[in-house]
Scaffold this motif. Structure first.
Motif, mmCIF file in Angstrom:
data_model
loop_
_atom_site.group_PDB
_atom_site.id
_atom_site.type_symbol
_atom_site.label_atom_id
_atom_site.label_comp_id
_atom_site.label_asym_id
_atom_site.label_seq_id
_atom_site.Cartn_x
_atom_site.Cartn_y
_atom_site.Cartn_z
ATOM 1 N N ASN A 118 -10.086 -2.767 1.156
ATOM 2 C CA ASN A 118 -9.720 -1.470 1.718
ATOM 3 C C ASN A 118 -8.211 -1.269 1.715
ATOM 4 O O ASN A 118 -7.731 -0.160 1.475
ATOM 5 C CB ASN A 118 -10.272 -1.310 3.130
ATOM 6 C CG ASN A 118 -11.765 -1.075 3.149
ATOM 7 O OD1 ASN A 118 -12.396 -0.900 2.105
ATOM 8 N ND2 ASN A 118 -12.347 -1.098 4.330
ATOM 9 N N ALA A 119 -7.461 -2.340 1.960
ATOM 10 C CA ALA A 119 -5.998 -2.244 1.907
ATOM 11 C C ALA A 119 -5.545 -1.870 0.498
ATOM 12 O O ALA A 119 -4.672 -1.017 0.321
ATOM 13 C CB ALA A 119 -5.365 -3.558 2.351
ATOM 14 N N MET A 120 -6.162 -2.475 -0.488
ATOM 15 C CA MET A 120 -5.818 -2.161 -1.880
ATOM 16 C C MET A 120 -6.214 -0.732 -2.231
ATOM 17 O O MET A 120 -5.447 0.006 -2.848
ATOM 18 C CB MET A 120 -6.512 -3.154 -2.811
ATOM 19 C CG MET A 120 -6.225 -2.950 -4.268
ATOM 20 S SD MET A 120 -4.552 -3.423 -4.647
ATOM 21 C CE MET A 120 -4.534 -3.170 -6.409
ATOM 22 N N LEU A 121 -7.398 -0.340 -1.819
ATOM 23 C CA LEU A 121 -7.904 0.992 -2.152
ATOM 24 C C LEU A 121 -7.123 2.100 -1.474
ATOM 25 O O LEU A 121 -6.910 3.164 -2.049
ATOM 26 C CB LEU A 121 -9.384 1.099 -1.792
ATOM 27 C CG LEU A 121 -10.334 0.287 -2.656
ATOM 28 C CD1 LEU A 121 -11.706 0.188 -2.013
ATOM 29 C CD2 LEU A 121 -10.429 0.875 -4.051
ATOM 30 N N SER A 122 -6.701 1.854 -0.249
ATOM 31 C CA SER A 122 -5.989 2.896 0.498
ATOM 32 C C SER A 122 -4.478 2.841 0.296
ATOM 33 O O SER A 122 -3.763 3.763 0.690
ATOM 34 C CB SER A 122 -6.304 2.785 1.991
ATOM 35 O OG SER A 122 -5.716 1.608 2.527
ATOM 36 N N GLY A 123 -4.004 1.741 -0.293
ATOM 37 C CA GLY A 123 -2.565 1.579 -0.472
ATOM 38 C C GLY A 123 -1.857 1.258 0.839
ATOM 39 O O GLY A 123 -0.648 1.408 0.952
ATOM 40 N N SER A 124 -2.622 0.828 1.838
ATOM 41 C CA SER A 124 -2.043 0.523 3.150
ATOM 42 C C SER A 124 -1.806 -0.967 3.227
ATOM 43 O O SER A 124 -2.717 -1.752 3.395
ATOM 44 C CB SER A 124 -2.983 1.009 4.258
ATOM 45 O OG SER A 124 -3.512 -0.014 5.010
ATOM 46 N N PHE A 125 -0.563 -1.332 3.055
ATOM 47 C CA PHE A 125 -0.206 -2.747 3.005
ATOM 48 C C PHE A 125 0.486 -3.199 4.276
ATOM 49 O O PHE A 125 1.366 -4.030 4.246
ATOM 50 C CB PHE A 125 0.674 -3.015 1.776
ATOM 51 C CG PHE A 125 -0.027 -2.631 0.510
ATOM 52 C CD1 PHE A 125 -1.073 -3.393 0.029
ATOM 53 C CD2 PHE A 125 0.329 -1.494 -0.185
ATOM 54 C CE1 PHE A 125 -1.750 -3.032 -1.128
ATOM 55 C CE2 PHE A 125 -0.340 -1.134 -1.352
ATOM 56 C CZ PHE A 125 -1.377 -1.909 -1.812
ATOM 57 N N ASN A 126 0.061 -2.659 5.387
ATOM 58 C CA ASN A 126 0.677 -3.010 6.673
ATOM 59 C C ASN A 126 0.035 -4.209 7.343
ATOM 60 O O ASN A 126 0.485 -4.644 8.376
ATOM 61 C CB ASN A 126 0.634 -1.806 7.624
ATOM 62 C CG ASN A 126 1.423 -0.653 7.085
ATOM 63 O OD1 ASN A 126 2.406 -0.850 6.387
ATOM 64 N ND2 ASN A 126 0.984 0.555 7.367
ATOM 65 N N GLY A 127 -1.077 -4.719 6.797
ATOM 66 C CA GLY A 127 -1.724 -5.891 7.381
ATOM 67 C C GLY A 127 -2.571 -5.571 8.510
ATOM 68 O O GLY A 127 -3.513 -5.208 8.803
#
Length: 127
Positions: A118-127
């Motif tokens: 989901n982090a990869m798919l959403s581009g949300s790399f905040n952990g």
């Protein structure tokens, strides 16, 4: 497309596939050695056997791992292309304590792998 739509669409499409087709698609995208590893098998050739119409059936734990693998493969390949999806599966991942998604799936860490995808798919790399 919102992440829920991407995930839902991939789940619906992959649930309609038989296990042999799932293995064929994963073999094509990841290669048979990685598919065998993802499934938890030590037999590097097993995914070729599973892909054959008259081949053996994977055991239930392997089927669950393969189902997880195809869903993630479909989502990531659709969103970022097959090359990026393959690299995601084999690369170390900060959401998985620097393990690869292949290793995490092999260890049945499905929820952690979903968070990483989901982090990869959403581009949300905040952990």
């Amino acid at each position: 497309m919102p992440i829920d739509s991407v995930v839902g669409s991939a789940a619906i499409r992959t649930n309609e596939l038989g296990i042999r087709e799932i293995v064929r698609r994963l073999n094509s995208g990841l290669g048979p050695t990685l598919v065998a590893g993802l499934s938890g098998s030590k037999d590097r050739r097993i995914s070729h056997k599973w892909a054959k119409d008259d081949g053996p059936e994977p055991h239930p734990a392997a089927i669950r791992r393969l189902m997880t693998g195809i869903r993630l493969w479909t989502e990531l390949a659709d969103a970022h292309g097959e090359h990026v999806a393959r690299l995601w599966f084999i690369g170390s991942n900060p959401w998985l304590e620097e393990d690869s998604p292949i290793e995490a799936i092999q260890e049945d860490r499905f929820k952690e792998v979903r968070v990483a995808a989901n982090a990869m798919l959403s581009g949300s790399f905040n952990g």
